[in-house]
Design a protein around this motif. Structure first.
Motif, PDB file in Angstrom:
ATOM      1  N   VAL A  37      31.052  48.743  88.944  1.00  0.00           N
ATOM      2  CA  VAL A  37      30.527  47.857  88.318  1.00  0.00           C
ATOM      3  C   VAL A  37      31.089  46.305  88.300  1.00  0.00           C
ATOM      4  N   ALA A  38      30.760  45.610  89.464  1.00  0.00           N
ATOM      5  CA  ALA A  38      31.163  44.466  89.829  1.00  0.00           C
ATOM      6  C   ALA A  38      31.013  43.227  88.862  1.00  0.00           C
ATOM      7  N   MET A  39      31.339  42.111  89.130  1.00  0.00           N
ATOM      8  CA  MET A  39      31.269  40.969  88.154  1.00  0.00           C
ATOM      9  C   MET A  39      30.634  39.696  88.728  1.00  0.00           C
ATOM     10  N   PRO A  40      29.254  39.647  88.832  1.00  0.00           N
ATOM     11  CA  PRO A  40      28.721  38.440  89.524  1.00  0.00           C
ATOM     12  C   PRO A  40      28.739  37.233  88.468  1.00  0.00           C
ATOM     13  N   LYS A  41      29.237  37.221  87.280  1.00  0.00           N
ATOM     14  CA  LYS A  41      29.430  36.145  86.302  1.00  0.00           C
ATOM     15  C   LYS A  41      29.965  36.591  84.900  1.00  0.00           C
ATOM     16  N   HIS A  42      31.125  36.131  84.587  1.00  0.00           N
ATOM     17  CA  HIS A  42      31.857  36.313  83.342  1.00  0.00           C
ATOM     18  C   HIS A  42      31.463  35.006  82.448  1.00  0.00           C
ATOM     19  N   ALA A  95      26.583  48.636  90.310  1.00  0.00           N
ATOM     20  CA  ALA A  95      26.113  48.147  88.893  1.00  0.00           C
ATOM     21  C   ALA A  95      26.851  46.879  88.878  1.00  0.00           C
ATOM     22  N   ILE A  96      26.204  45.924  87.867  1.00  0.00           N
ATOM     23  CA  ILE A  96      27.017  44.669  87.737  1.00  0.00           C
ATOM     24  C   ILE A  96      27.159  44.538  86.307  1.00  0.00           C
ATOM     25  N   TYR A  97      28.175  43.541  85.907  1.00  0.00           N
ATOM     26  CA  TYR A  97      28.460  43.052  84.605  1.00  0.00           C
ATOM     27  C   TYR A  97      27.826  41.432  84.786  1.00  0.00           C
ATOM     28  N   TYR A  98      26.990  41.062  83.692  1.00  0.00           N
ATOM     29  CA  TYR A  98      26.600  39.566  83.640  1.00  0.00           C
ATOM     30  C   TYR A  98      26.522  39.012  82.045  1.00  0.00           C
ATOM     31  N   SER A  99      27.548  38.015  82.164  1.00  0.00           N
ATOM     32  CA  SER A  99      27.557  37.608  80.683  1.00  0.00           C
ATOM     33  C   SER A  99      26.312  36.594  80.475  1.00  0.00           C
ATOM     34  N   HIS A 100      25.343  37.378  79.845  1.00  0.00           N
ATOM     35  CA  HIS A 100      23.958  36.530  79.632  1.00  0.00           C
ATOM     36  C   HIS A 100      24.122  35.460  78.415  1.00  0.00           C
ATOM     37  N   ALA A 101      24.872  35.675  77.657  1.00  0.00           N
ATOM     38  CA  ALA A 101      24.793  34.973  76.407  1.00  0.00           C
ATOM     39  C   ALA A 101      25.839  33.737  76.184  1.00  0.00           C
ATOM     40  N   THR A 102      26.630  34.168  76.796  1.00  0.00           N
ATOM     41  CA  THR A 102      27.906  33.156  76.815  1.00  0.00           C
ATOM     42  C   THR A 102      28.183  32.525  78.204  1.00  0.00           C
ATOM     43  N   ASP A 103      28.154  31.176  78.143  1.00  0.00           N
ATOM     44  CA  ASP A 103      28.589  30.525  79.299  1.00  0.00           C
ATOM     45  C   ASP A 103      29.180  29.202  79.041  1.00  0.00           C
ATOM     46  N   TRP A 104      30.528  29.119  79.308  1.00  0.00           N
ATOM     47  CA  TRP A 104      31.216  27.926  78.679  1.00  0.00           C
ATOM     48  C   TRP A 104      30.956  27.059  79.610  1.00  0.00           C
ATOM     49  N   ILE A 135      23.014  47.260  84.182  1.00  0.00           N
ATOM     50  CA  ILE A 135      23.624  46.098  84.183  1.00  0.00           C
ATOM     51  C   ILE A 135      24.307  45.863  82.701  1.00  0.00           C
ATOM     52  N   TRP A 136      25.696  45.391  82.912  1.00  0.00           N
ATOM     53  CA  TRP A 136      26.584  45.301  81.444  1.00  0.00           C
ATOM     54  C   TRP A 136      26.023  43.811  81.042  1.00  0.00           C
ATOM     55  N   PHE A 137      25.508  43.693  80.090  1.00  0.00           N
ATOM     56  CA  PHE A 137      25.402  42.422  79.414  1.00  0.00           C
ATOM     57  C   PHE A 137      26.674  42.419  78.406  1.00  0.00           C
ATOM     58  N   ASP A 138      26.879  41.260  77.737  1.00  0.00           N
ATOM     59  CA  ASP A 138      27.950  41.092  76.873  1.00  0.00           C
ATOM     60  C   ASP A 138      27.796  39.929  76.056  1.00  0.00           C
ATOM     61  N   VAL A 139      28.631  39.893  74.687  1.00  0.00           N
ATOM     62  CA  VAL A 139      28.702  39.119  73.822  1.00  0.00           C
ATOM     63  C   VAL A 139      27.445  38.520  73.340  1.00  0.00           C
ATOM     64  N   PRO A 140      26.406  39.344  72.749  1.00  0.00           N
ATOM     65  CA  PRO A 140      25.171  38.836  72.400  1.00  0.00           C
ATOM     66  C   PRO A 140      25.190  38.448  70.784  1.00  0.00           C
ATOM     67  N   GLN A 141      26.327  37.894  70.342  1.00  0.00           N
ATOM     68  CA  GLN A 141      26.563  37.808  68.853  1.00  0.00           C
ATOM     69  C   GLN A 141      25.275  36.977  68.454  1.00  0.00           C
ATOM     70  N   TRP A 142      24.769  35.746  68.795  1.00  0.00           N
ATOM     71  CA  TRP A 142      24.011  35.231  68.276  1.00  0.00           C
ATOM     72  C   TRP A 142      22.500  34.932  68.849  1.00  0.00           C
ATOM     73  N   MET A 143      22.373  36.029  69.813  1.00  0.00           N
ATOM     74  CA  MET A 143      21.143  35.912  70.405  1.00  0.00           C
ATOM     75  C   MET A 143      20.045  36.651  69.227  1.00  0.00           C
ATOM     76  N   THR A 144      18.804  35.841  69.659  1.00  0.00           N
ATOM     77  CA  THR A 144      17.677  36.454  68.629  1.00  0.00           C
ATOM     78  C   THR A 144      17.050  38.029  69.138  1.00  0.00           C
ATOM     79  N   ARG A 145      16.387  38.591  68.489  1.00  0.00           N
ATOM     80  CA  ARG A 145      16.109  39.887  68.769  1.00  0.00           C
ATOM     81  C   ARG A 145      14.915  39.688  70.192  1.00  0.00           C
ATOM     82  N   GLU A 146      14.249  38.608  69.998  1.00  0.00           N
ATOM     83  CA  GLU A 146      13.121  38.288  70.867  1.00  0.00           C
ATOM     84  C   GLU A 146      14.078  37.856  72.257  1.00  0.00           C
ATOM     85  N   GLN A 147      14.989  37.217  72.192  1.00  0.00           N
ATOM     86  CA  GLN A 147      15.804  36.859  73.416  1.00  0.00           C
ATOM     87  C   GLN A 147      16.299  38.185  73.900  1.00  0.00           C
ATOM     88  N   SER A 148      16.739  38.948  73.000  1.00  0.00           N
ATOM     89  CA  SER A 148      17.531  40.367  73.852  1.00  0.00           C
ATOM     90  C   SER A 148      16.342  41.177  74.451  1.00  0.00           C
TER      91      SER A 148
END
Length: 465
Positions: free
Chosen positions: A101-106, A148-157, A216-229
């Motif tokens: 599982v590689a990491m194209p974006k944290h 496989a990949i990890y992608y931080s979909h919900a958080t991007d500083w 795909i390893w998504f991560d930190v979806p704390q404040w995403m809506t159900r529709e977004q997920s």
């Protein structure tokens, strides 16, 4: 479950998820994978402006409150001249790992591949000018390792607005939430615009660039809506219908469950789901120069054994340096795992749970990365501790300590019916050709062990029916 979605959408998700049964079986049979946390955050290696920054290495932008301008400068200096994708993949293969599982974006938002969506990527911004993800993918293809990949979909500083916090607060005004948003130098981008203009286009890009991904390893979806997920799940399915999605996509839309960082579910909390525990070799994910609390060989073998006995997968992380090399300690750990797996992998790959997962006095409850860091690992395994897994017509029994008298009684085997007991044809030790003396008695299975020790500690027995 997902009540804000229409009935049609709920049915659509269920249909998509259930179409992945074979992909989930293949995933679960692989058991052991390599996680790689690597990005521009490897450059400071946990130190910013001369100070050691507490927390995880890959979270340094957040923990040190580095401005976006300063962090971009840090990214420009990233130049991993010693990076060799084939070496990395071969380290994984020799360790007995079946996928990477590689990491194209944290969370820092920096694309570690040749992204056409934004110039904020390793090819356009650095003198390195290569696409590491492409090279890892090609090496995996060459050596028959699933990619496989990890992608931080919900958080991007860098570009992700406030990670959805303000939208959440509008609906829940009494709950004060900021984590994990960039509050020290926030981007002015609307969160929904970030999802539509950066996150989703990059996911499409990655899915098209790298066919036949395992997950795909998504991560930190704390404040995403159900529709977004749901939208992210469907986006993945529409391009790669067999690509699995981690539970951290949010709102119960994952194909498999992740119990938590460095956590193993207790009892039956997995509830019949396929699951994968992500774990570290020390106490951080991204490289941190002063984290030298490396896990021992016996600790790592324990994690593999405990997770296998409960039917899960173990995704074990390496944090490469800014130069693009695995720390020497990590290489030694992977070699040790590979040595054990070469002899005992049969008790891991393709196995499932037996009637019980463990017998014996040792009880461990490691509650995550911070818990392991503060309390350490001081397990005193006994020769009466046994872990179980099963496959086809065999039960595997793993011990992590050799008995003093070369004799053991495995009490859990008395759970077998009389018919099953009479069908036992042999008891073998993996890695040992010597014939064992054994007896199925009323108290369980009694085995006399040979003097030959195939492992530096413990052994694995195979009970054949």
């Amino acid at each position: 479950m997902n009540r804000s979605l229409s009935l049609a959408q709920r049915k659509e998700w269920r249909k998509m998820h259930e179409s992945k049964k074979q992909a989930l079986l293949d995933f679960n049979e692989a058991k052991l994978g390599l996680f790689i946390h690597w990005g521009a955050y490897s450059n400071p290696a946990g130190i910013w402006k001369g100070k050691k920054i507490p927390g995880l290495g890959e979270w340094i932008m957040f923990n040190a409150e580095i401005t976006r301008k300063e962090y971009k400068a840090l990214c420009r200096d990233f130049n991993p001249v010693d990076f060799d994708a084939e070496k990395w993949v071969l380290f994984a293969k020799k360790a007995g790992m079946k996928y990477v599982v590689a990491m194209p974006k944290h969370h820092d938002g920096f694309a570690m591949y040749d992204s056409k969506v934004t110039g904020y990527n390793v090819v356009d911004m650095t003198s390195f000018g290569r696409d590491p993800m492409k090279e890892i993918y090609e090496s995996c293809q060459k050596h028959n390792i699933r990619f496989a990949i990890y992608y931080s979909h919900a958080t991007d500083w860098m570009d992700g607005g406030d990670a959805g916090v303000s939208d959440y607060m509008k609906k829940n005004p009494k709950r004060k939430r900021t984590w994990p948003a960039n509050t020290w130098d926030p981007s002015p981008v609307d969160y929904k615009k970030y999802l539509e203009k950066k996150a989703k286009p990059q996911i499409k890009e990655l899915l098209k660039n790298f066919p036949d991904m395992q997950e795909i390893w998504f991560d930190v979806p704390q404040w995403m809506t159900r529709e977004q997920s749901f939208d992210f799940y469907k986006l993945v399915y529409d391009i790669q219908p067999n690509c699995l999605v981690s539970s951290r996509i949010g709102n119960n839309f994952g194909d498999f469950w992740t119990p938590g960082d460095n956590k193993i579910p207790s009892g039956n909390t997995s509830k019949g789901l396929y699951w994968e525990t992500p774990g570290t070799l020390n106490n951080t994910w991204g490289f941190k120069s002063y984290d030298t609390d490396w896990k021992s060989e016996i600790e790592l073998i324990y994690w593999i054994t405990e997770i296998t006995s409960k039917g899960g997968n173990y995704l074990l992380n390496v944090g490469p340096t800014a130069a693009g090399i695995f720390p020497e300690e990590s290489i030694m750990q992977l070699k040790a795992i590979g040595g054990w797996m070469k002899i005992n992998g049969e008790a891991v790959y393709g196995t499932g749970k037996w009637l019980v997962n463990h017998e014996g006095p040792t009880r461990l409850n490691i509650k995550g990365t911070r818990n392991r860091e503060t309390k350490g690992f001081d397990a005193k395994f006994t020769s009466s501790d046994f872990w179980f897994s099963a496959k086809n017509n065999a039960i595997y029994i793993t011990s992590l300590k050799w008995p003093e008298k070369d004799q053991v009684l495995i009490k859990s085997l008395k759970r077998l019916s009389m018919v099953e007991k009479n069908k036992v044809t042999s008891v073998k030790m993996l890695g040992c050709s010597k014939k064992l003396q054994w007896e199925m008695c009323k108290d369980g299975l009694f085995v006399s062990l040979p003097s030959t020790k195939p492992n530096p500690f413990g052994y694995v027995l195979k009970i054949v029916f």
